[in-house]
Design a protein around this motif. Structure first.
Motif, PDB file in Angstrom:
ATOM      1  N   ILE A  86     -18.077  -4.755  -4.148  1.00  0.00           N
ATOM      2  CA  ILE A  86     -18.004  -3.804  -3.033  1.00  0.00           C
ATOM      3  C   ILE A  86     -16.956  -2.751  -3.391  1.00  0.00           C
ATOM      4  O   ILE A  86     -15.907  -3.070  -3.944  1.00  0.00           O
ATOM      5  CB  ILE A  86     -17.603  -4.524  -1.718  1.00  0.00           C
ATOM      6  CG1 ILE A  86     -18.748  -5.394  -1.210  1.00  0.00           C
ATOM      7  CG2 ILE A  86     -17.203  -3.517  -0.656  1.00  0.00           C
ATOM      8  CD1 ILE A  86     -18.398  -6.209   0.015  1.00  0.00           C
ATOM      9  N   PHE A  87     -17.264  -1.494  -3.116  1.00  0.00           N
ATOM     10  CA  PHE A  87     -16.314  -0.398  -3.328  1.00  0.00           C
ATOM     11  C   PHE A  87     -16.052   0.275  -1.988  1.00  0.00           C
ATOM     12  O   PHE A  87     -16.971   0.426  -1.191  1.00  0.00           O
ATOM     13  CB  PHE A  87     -16.894   0.663  -4.265  1.00  0.00           C
ATOM     14  CG  PHE A  87     -17.202   0.162  -5.641  1.00  0.00           C
ATOM     15  CD1 PHE A  87     -18.385  -0.509  -5.886  1.00  0.00           C
ATOM     16  CD2 PHE A  87     -16.328   0.377  -6.692  1.00  0.00           C
ATOM     17  CE1 PHE A  87     -18.687  -0.973  -7.156  1.00  0.00           C
ATOM     18  CE2 PHE A  87     -16.619  -0.085  -7.965  1.00  0.00           C
ATOM     19  CZ  PHE A  87     -17.803  -0.761  -8.194  1.00  0.00           C
ATOM     20  N   ILE A  88     -14.837   0.709  -1.787  1.00  0.00           N
ATOM     21  CA  ILE A  88     -14.507   1.485  -0.589  1.00  0.00           C
ATOM     22  C   ILE A  88     -14.086   2.871  -1.042  1.00  0.00           C
ATOM     23  O   ILE A  88     -13.213   3.014  -1.901  1.00  0.00           O
ATOM     24  CB  ILE A  88     -13.343   0.850   0.198  1.00  0.00           C
ATOM     25  CG1 ILE A  88     -13.749  -0.511   0.735  1.00  0.00           C
ATOM     26  CG2 ILE A  88     -12.904   1.740   1.339  1.00  0.00           C
ATOM     27  CD1 ILE A  88     -14.752  -0.447   1.838  1.00  0.00           C
ATOM     28  N   ALA A 126     -18.793   2.754   2.133  1.00  0.00           N
ATOM     29  CA  ALA A 126     -18.756   1.461   1.455  1.00  0.00           C
ATOM     30  C   ALA A 126     -19.979   1.386   0.552  1.00  0.00           C
ATOM     31  O   ALA A 126     -21.071   1.781   0.951  1.00  0.00           O
ATOM     32  CB  ALA A 126     -18.779   0.327   2.457  1.00  0.00           C
ATOM     33  N   ILE A 127     -19.779   0.922  -0.666  1.00  0.00           N
ATOM     34  CA  ILE A 127     -20.891   0.731  -1.596  1.00  0.00           C
ATOM     35  C   ILE A 127     -20.944  -0.742  -1.952  1.00  0.00           C
ATOM     36  O   ILE A 127     -19.932  -1.333  -2.330  1.00  0.00           O
ATOM     37  CB  ILE A 127     -20.701   1.558  -2.881  1.00  0.00           C
ATOM     38  CG1 ILE A 127     -20.540   3.039  -2.546  1.00  0.00           C
ATOM     39  CG2 ILE A 127     -21.878   1.354  -3.828  1.00  0.00           C
ATOM     40  CD1 ILE A 127     -20.232   3.894  -3.744  1.00  0.00           C
ATOM     41  N   THR A 136     -25.373   1.770   0.306  1.00  0.00           N
ATOM     42  CA  THR A 136     -24.183   2.428   0.843  1.00  0.00           C
ATOM     43  C   THR A 136     -24.278   2.547   2.364  1.00  0.00           C
ATOM     44  O   THR A 136     -25.370   2.511   2.925  1.00  0.00           O
ATOM     45  CB  THR A 136     -24.000   3.856   0.285  1.00  0.00           C
ATOM     46  OG1 THR A 136     -25.093   4.653   0.742  1.00  0.00           O
ATOM     47  CG2 THR A 136     -23.937   3.872  -1.206  1.00  0.00           C
ATOM     48  N   THR A 137     -23.151   2.709   2.980  1.00  0.00           N
ATOM     49  CA  THR A 137     -23.090   3.038   4.397  1.00  0.00           C
ATOM     50  C   THR A 137     -21.801   3.815   4.631  1.00  0.00           C
ATOM     51  O   THR A 137     -20.831   3.642   3.907  1.00  0.00           O
ATOM     52  CB  THR A 137     -23.172   1.767   5.268  1.00  0.00           C
ATOM     53  OG1 THR A 137     -23.274   2.157   6.620  1.00  0.00           O
ATOM     54  CG2 THR A 137     -21.978   0.865   5.095  1.00  0.00           C
ATOM     55  N   SER A 138     -21.818   4.714   5.628  1.00  0.00           N
ATOM     56  CA  SER A 138     -20.653   5.568   5.850  1.00  0.00           C
ATOM     57  C   SER A 138     -20.279   5.610   7.313  1.00  0.00           C
ATOM     58  O   SER A 138     -21.096   5.367   8.186  1.00  0.00           O
ATOM     59  CB  SER A 138     -20.937   7.001   5.381  1.00  0.00           C
ATOM     60  OG  SER A 138     -21.158   7.015   4.016  1.00  0.00           O
TER      61      SER A 138
END
Lengths: 148, 102
Positions: A86-88, A126-127, A136-138
């Motif tokens: 997960i990436f932020i 977030a990826i 992804t979601t934002s």
């Protein structure tokens, strides 16, 4: 600290860690992502330009954060299958990639929660790297007092 | 400054809940001290959490993570398991702590 000295200290750290080879190798790979860059470039570098959005990836960040030096952010990807990492990404920060979380074992739930610094009102993305690609979601967070 | 790791690992609803608070300033290299000099960049850039010696999670924080990082994870396991966290900073400093699941 400019890029050159930053690289030097990083190299020094890598040498100090020479006993732990895989660790320093990983640090080098990640190093590029953690540099100053545009958020869009960071997202493209991570996902290779291919990503889908999904409601199964839940990103929680306050709509209004009073203190930009401690904004709680949590990502819940437990509804997705085979989450590897997960990436932020905090779009308005000079270094947009705030955290990379790699799940090395299936025994850990794909959930991460931590506090991030934000300089100004920003979009947060977030990826999730899953077995079937990138999701992804934002969300947007307003910051009244920056902390970067 | 003492760089402590506060750890708590507890069984909850059949899963281990791991909480960590690491005492660390997480300097971005952009803050100025009282005399107006920039404070050098110093932040944790690698964290590993393992259970009974097996690696569970690897974290790569950037300097934009807040001071005194707080972490929270859930994982499968049983009480008595040994959870260990170790971190490394960009200056090469490191620390670790292990805790038993209650």
């Amino acid at each position: 600290m400019n890029r050159r000295t930053a690289l030097k200290t990083l190299l020094g750290g890598a040498i100090a860690l020479s006993g732990m080879v895989p660790l320093s190798v990983l640090a080098n790979v990640n190093n590029k992502l953690m540099e100053k860059m545009a958020a869009i470039d960071a997202i493209n570098a991570i996902t290779n330009g291919k990503h889908t959005t999904s409601d199964d990836l839940k990103l929680q960040s306050p709509k209004l954060a009073e203190n930009g030096s401690q904004v709680p952010v949590s990502v819940n990807a437990t509804a997705l299958n085979g989450v590897k990492s997960i990436f932020i990404i905090v779009h308005e920060n000079i270094k947009p990639v705030a955290m990379r979380v790699d799940f090395d074992s299936d025994e850990v739930l794909a959930y991460a929660s931590f506090r991030v610094k934000m300089g100004k009102p920003t979009k947060v993305t977030a990826i999730a790297h899953t077995s079937s690609g990138f999701v992804t979601t934002s969300t947007n967070t307003k910051v009244t007092k920056g902390g970067c | 400054m003492a760089k402590k790791i506060k750890a708590r690992a507890k069984m909850k609803k059949g899963l281990i809940e791991v909480k960590y608070k690491i005492t660390h300033a997480m300097e971005t290299g952009r803050r100025k001290d009282k005399a107006g000099n920039l404070v050098a960049e110093e932040y944790i850039n690698h964290i590993k959490i393992s259970k009974n010696g097996v690696n569970m999670v690897t974290l790569t924080p950037n300097s934009t993570i807040s001071a005194n990082p707080y972490l929270f994870f859930r994982m499968k396991g049983a009480s008595g398991d040994d959870i260990k966290l170790s971190w490394v900073s960009n200056t090469g400093e490191k620390n670790s702590a292990s805790t038993k699941v209650k």
